[in-house]
Design a protein around this motif. Structure first.
Motif, mmCIF file in Angstrom:
data_model
loop_
_atom_site.group_PDB
_atom_site.id
_atom_site.type_symbol
_atom_site.label_atom_id
_atom_site.label_comp_id
_atom_site.label_asym_id
_atom_site.label_seq_id
_atom_site.Cartn_x
_atom_site.Cartn_y
_atom_site.Cartn_z
ATOM 1 N N SER A 197 92.851 59.170 67.511
ATOM 2 C CA SER A 197 94.201 58.784 67.937
ATOM 3 C C SER A 197 94.878 57.872 66.935
ATOM 4 C CB SER A 197 94.146 58.099 69.311
ATOM 5 O OG SER A 197 93.593 58.956 70.290
ATOM 6 N N LEU A 198 94.089 57.013 66.278
ATOM 7 C CA LEU A 198 94.672 56.070 65.322
ATOM 8 C C LEU A 198 94.700 56.617 63.903
ATOM 9 C CD1 LEU A 198 93.153 52.675 66.504
ATOM 10 C CD2 LEU A 198 95.351 53.715 67.107
ATOM 11 N N ALA A 199 94.242 57.835 63.706
ATOM 12 C CA ALA A 199 94.290 58.410 62.360
ATOM 13 C C ALA A 199 95.718 58.476 61.828
ATOM 14 C CB ALA A 199 93.646 59.797 62.361
ATOM 15 N N PRO A 200 96.743 58.867 62.645
ATOM 16 C CA PRO A 200 98.120 58.836 62.116
ATOM 17 C C PRO A 200 98.547 57.442 61.682
ATOM 18 C CG PRO A 200 98.022 60.176 64.107
ATOM 19 C CD PRO A 200 96.691 59.498 63.976
ATOM 20 N N LEU A 201 98.069 56.406 62.379
ATOM 21 C CA LEU A 201 98.414 55.048 61.957
ATOM 22 C C LEU A 201 97.806 54.732 60.591
ATOM 23 C CD1 LEU A 201 98.064 52.993 65.263
ATOM 24 C CD2 LEU A 201 100.137 53.875 64.184
ATOM 25 N N GLY A 202 96.618 55.253 60.347
ATOM 26 C CA GLY A 202 96.028 55.075 59.023
ATOM 27 C C GLY A 202 96.852 55.755 57.940
ATOM 28 N N ARG A 203 97.357 56.965 58.260
ATOM 29 C CA ARG A 203 98.209 57.640 57.285
ATOM 30 C C ARG A 203 99.517 56.877 57.087
ATOM 31 N NH1 ARG A 203 96.153 62.239 60.133
ATOM 32 N NH2 ARG A 203 98.037 62.345 61.410
ATOM 33 N N ILE A 204 100.037 56.311 58.173
ATOM 34 C CA ILE A 204 101.250 55.496 58.046
ATOM 35 C C ILE A 204 100.984 54.288 57.161
ATOM 36 C CG2 ILE A 204 102.843 54.025 59.345
ATOM 37 C CD1 ILE A 204 102.664 55.992 61.642
ATOM 38 N N GLU A 205 99.803 53.701 57.331
ATOM 39 C CA GLU A 205 99.439 52.554 56.497
ATOM 40 C C GLU A 205 99.369 52.949 55.024
ATOM 41 O OE1 GLU A 205 95.740 49.343 56.067
ATOM 42 O OE2 GLU A 205 95.694 50.934 57.582
ATOM 43 N N GLU A 206 98.764 54.105 54.736
ATOM 44 C CA GLU A 206 98.692 54.562 53.357
ATOM 45 C C GLU A 206 100.082 54.824 52.785
ATOM 46 O OE1 GLU A 206 96.228 57.975 53.405
ATOM 47 O OE2 GLU A 206 94.393 56.896 53.944
ATOM 48 N N THR A 207 100.938 55.444 53.611
ATOM 49 C CA THR A 207 102.303 55.714 53.147
ATOM 50 C C THR A 207 103.052 54.419 52.880
ATOM 51 O OG1 THR A 207 102.311 57.762 54.446
ATOM 52 C CG2 THR A 207 104.442 56.907 53.703
ATOM 53 N N ALA A 208 102.891 53.442 53.786
ATOM 54 C CA ALA A 208 103.571 52.153 53.592
ATOM 55 C C ALA A 208 103.087 51.471 52.316
ATOM 56 C CB ALA A 208 103.331 51.254 54.805
ATOM 57 N N ALA A 209 101.777 51.573 52.030
ATOM 58 C CA ALA A 209 101.254 50.976 50.803
ATOM 59 C C ALA A 209 101.842 51.665 49.571
ATOM 60 C CB ALA A 209 99.730 51.068 50.787
ATOM 61 N N ALA A 210 101.975 53.000 49.647
ATOM 62 C CA ALA A 210 102.562 53.720 48.514
ATOM 63 C C ALA A 210 104.030 53.343 48.326
ATOM 64 C CB ALA A 210 102.425 55.231 48.734
ATOM 65 N N ILE A 211 104.741 53.187 49.435
ATOM 66 C CA ILE A 211 106.151 52.788 49.338
ATOM 67 C C ILE A 211 106.273 51.381 48.781
ATOM 68 C CG2 ILE A 211 108.214 52.301 50.707
ATOM 69 C CD1 ILE A 211 107.371 54.579 52.551
ATOM 70 N N ALA A 212 105.373 50.496 49.226
ATOM 71 C CA ALA A 212 105.394 49.129 48.710
ATOM 72 C C ALA A 212 105.107 49.101 47.211
ATOM 73 C CB ALA A 212 104.379 48.262 49.449
ATOM 74 N N ALA A 213 104.343 50.102 46.742
ATOM 75 C CA ALA A 213 104.050 50.177 45.319
ATOM 76 C C ALA A 213 105.213 50.730 44.511
ATOM 77 C CB ALA A 213 102.805 51.029 45.077
ATOM 78 N N GLY A 214 106.268 51.228 45.217
ATOM 79 C CA GLY A 214 107.463 51.691 44.514
ATOM 80 C C GLY A 214 107.810 53.143 44.728
ATOM 81 N N ASP A 215 106.966 53.908 45.407
ATOM 82 C CA ASP A 215 107.239 55.325 45.630
ATOM 83 C C ASP A 215 108.060 55.476 46.906
ATOM 84 O OD1 ASP A 215 107.336 58.030 45.690
ATOM 85 O OD2 ASP A 215 105.195 58.359 46.016
ATOM 86 N N LEU A 216 109.389 55.390 46.791
ATOM 87 C CA LEU A 216 110.257 55.465 47.962
ATOM 88 C C LEU A 216 110.435 56.885 48.474
ATOM 89 C CD1 LEU A 216 113.061 52.955 46.909
ATOM 90 C CD2 LEU A 216 111.109 52.552 48.413
ATOM 91 N N SER A 217 109.920 57.872 47.759
ATOM 92 C CA SER A 217 110.069 59.260 48.210
ATOM 93 C C SER A 217 108.991 59.674 49.208
ATOM 94 C CB SER A 217 110.033 60.205 47.013
ATOM 95 O OG SER A 217 108.770 60.114 46.340
ATOM 96 N N ARG A 218 107.967 58.844 49.389
ATOM 97 C CA ARG A 218 106.893 59.186 50.330
ATOM 98 C C ARG A 218 107.409 59.163 51.757
ATOM 99 N NH1 ARG A 218 101.552 58.375 48.622
ATOM 100 N NH2 ARG A 218 100.969 58.813 50.785
ATOM 101 N N ARG A 219 106.858 60.047 52.587
ATOM 102 C CA ARG A 219 107.226 60.106 53.992
ATOM 103 C C ARG A 219 105.964 60.221 54.844
ATOM 104 N NH1 ARG A 219 110.971 58.578 51.984
ATOM 105 N NH2 ARG A 219 113.157 59.214 52.151
ATOM 106 N N VAL A 220 106.087 59.811 56.080
ATOM 107 C CA VAL A 220 104.964 59.835 57.009
ATOM 108 C C VAL A 220 104.796 61.241 57.555
ATOM 109 C CG1 VAL A 220 104.073 58.926 59.185
ATOM 110 C CG2 VAL A 220 105.318 57.424 57.615
ATOM 111 N N ARG A 221 103.548 61.722 57.556
ATOM 112 C CA ARG A 221 103.273 63.021 58.168
ATOM 113 C C ARG A 221 103.300 62.832 59.682
ATOM 114 N NH1 ARG A 221 97.769 65.983 56.757
ATOM 115 N NH2 ARG A 221 96.993 64.412 58.206
#
Length: 541
Positions: A197-221
């Motif tokens: 159930s929390l696997a999508p939250l993990g993906r959201i966390e990864e996406t947020a980390a990528a966005i924080a690194a500067g990749d604003l084109s990433r989106r949450v699955r």
């Protein structure tokens, strides 16, 4: 102090546990608590049921024994007619007591400790079962006592509770073992379910980390929108899209601002350098003759004029960018076009210029729009001035006016070399010049078309570029038409000019910006009262 610190430490330790661990721990504890409660309830009900069964047996047998006569009862017991697992005791007043019991049962569970009773006390019990201790530690008996039928004594019958308690103990052991297994399986199942159930939250966390690194084109699955995580993903993607758009807009704005400042500085540097150079020549005494001084002053004045023009244009754009309110009065585009044609003929008599209807088969007439007369004159003047400066001498110019679907349209058409498509999309940018090598005297600062776009946008209109059939460029300005209620009656209009030829051209050249295509917005107060009639404008054209 220790009693107060421990809960705080526990709370701090609990706060450091990840959400997944908390959920699994809570689920496991709930399962364990549920099983314990279920086990306690089941054990209590089982024990009560077993004791109730023993009580029923005792009542049945005790009633049967008490209904017999004492002699018959005594003879029956002597003949071992009593139940084999029961303990029976007969007490008769004035006679010896009699006890019957199974030796195997007594050996296993001991003798019950029968209380001293009388016939009255046995009758007072009313057949209610009661428990008795045994001579063997940990063993108990269940018994009932009844008075004999002749009330001369009482009879007691008892059964050991060991079997019921053994059954209950066995049940507790089974429940305990099965409960431990269920808790373990439940914890594993809860861990798997929580992790899934929390696997999508993990993906959201990864996406947020990528966005924080500067990749604003990433989106949450995203997950299905029927779930909370799915709705969260959709909301986050929408927010990320807006953030990316905002960052892009800010980056573009900063780029435009840097280019604007650089271009403005460059445009101002040339006249300033000229003024400073000639001033230094004059200070050094290099200008000896009166002709040299006059020429120097003329050049200084020209540079100052160009610099003032640039500053005025920048101020005009700044005012338009601020969104200051403009006048919304009926303005006849036909009058503006006729005035522009007249001014163009005065400035460049060799250039063919005419006022034409918007449609080839139409006729020129009044085209009323809502706007600021001075600003709209500046638009037409800038467009015609661009044609004069950027097309070869003698190139024909047409100004077409008409209405279509509730809007007023004015087109400035030239038949010159035209503008390449790669430049057409950028001609309305500030300081943009199609030919970057043009001199300031011939090419301007590149603000004329930007001022046109800003003024038209302030009037809620549109300005576009297109190719003129046969070659050239057509600039099309579309403005909201004036409502019928705002159009003044023809009889109310008065004009002191000649109804046929209009005012002389020389009287109108000072109010037109054709002399400078990048001219700033004219002061509406300086325009004076202008009441040109559409018919007169058509005649002048």
């Amino acid at each position: 102090m220790t009693a107060l610190r421990l809960p705080t430490r526990w709370a701090a330790a609990w706060d450091r546990v990840p959400l997944r661990g908390r959920l699994v721990a809570v689920a496991t504890v709930l399962i364990a608590v549920g099983l314990v409660l279920a086990g306690i309830t089941s054990t209590a009900l089982l024990q009560r049921s077993l004791v109730a069964q023993i009580d029923d047996k005792l009542r049945t047998e005790g009633t049967a024994l008490a209904s017999q006569r004492v002699n018959a009862l005594r003879n029956g017991l002597y003949q071992t007619a009593g139940p084999s697992d029961y303990y029976v005791r007969l007490e008769v007043e004035g006679a010896q007591s009699f006890t019957w019991r199974s030796q195997s049962v007594v050996d296993a569970y001991g003798d019950p400790q029968v209380p001293a009773l009388s016939a009255a006390q046995a009758a007072a019990l009313g057949g209610r079962p009661f428990s008795m201790d045994s001579s063997v530690a940990g063993s108990h008996w269940r018994a009932v006592a009844y008075p004999t039928n002749d009330a001369s004594g009482w009879v007691l019958i008892a059964l050991p509770l060991a079997e019921a308690r053994n059954t209950t103990s066995t049940m507790v052991s089974v429940l305990l073992l099965s409960g431990v297994g269920i808790v373990l399986l439940g914890g594993l199942a809860a861990g798997w379910a929580v992790r899934r159930s929390l696997a999508p939250l993990g993906r959201i966390e990864e996406t947020a980390a990528a966005i924080a690194a500067g990749d604003l084109s990433r989106r949450v699955r995203t997950a299905p929108e029927s779930t909370e995580v799915g709705r969260l993903g959709v909301a986050l993607n929408g927010m990320l899209t807006q953030i990316e758009a905002a960052f892009d807009a800010r980056t573009a704005s900063e780029t435009r601002m840097r280019r604007f400042v650089a271009d403005a500085s460059h445009e101002l540097r040339t006249p300033l350098a000229t003024i400073r150079g000639y001033a230094e020549l004059y200070r050094m005494g290099a200008l000896t003759g009166a002709d040299q001084v006059d020429d120097t002053m003329r050049r200084i004045e020209g540079s100052a004029t160009r610099m003032g023009t640039l500053v005025e244009d920048l101020l005009a754009l700044a005012r338009l960018d601020e969104g200051r309110p403009i006048a919304h009065q009926p303005v006849d585009l036909t009058v503006l076009a006729a005035d522009a044609i007249s001014d163009l003929r005065a400035l460049d008599p060799d250039r063919p210029a005419r006022l034409a209807p918007l449609e080839p088969s139409g006729t020129a007439g009044a085209t009323l729009v809502l706007g600021d007369d001075a600003r709209l004159r500046q638009v037409v003047g800038n467009l015609v001035g661009n044609v004069v400066q950027h097309t070869p001498a003698g190139t024909p110019v047409e100004i077409a006016v008409g209405t279509a679907r509730g809007v007023g349209i004015i087109e400035v058409r030239d038949h010159g070399p035209g503008i390449d498509p790669e430049h057409a999309a950028r001609v309305f940018e500030r300081f943009y010049r199609v030919d970057a090598s043009r001199t300031r005297e011939s090419g301007g600062a590149g603000l004329g078309m930007a001022i046109v776009a800003a003024i038209v946008s302030a009037h809620s209109g549109q300005v576009t570029l297109a190719q003129t059939p046969g070659g050239g460029t057509t600039v099309r300005v579309v403005l909201p038409a004036a409502p019928a209620a705002a159009v003044p009656d023809e009889g109310e209009e008065q004009d002191e000019t000649d109804p046929v030829h209009g005012p002389p051209v020389a009287d109108r050249t000072d109010r037109s910006p054709l002399t400078r295509p990048d001219a700033p917005a004219a002061d509406p107060a300086a325009e004076g009262d202008r009441a040109d009639h559409p018919r007169e404008a058509a005649d002048r054209a």
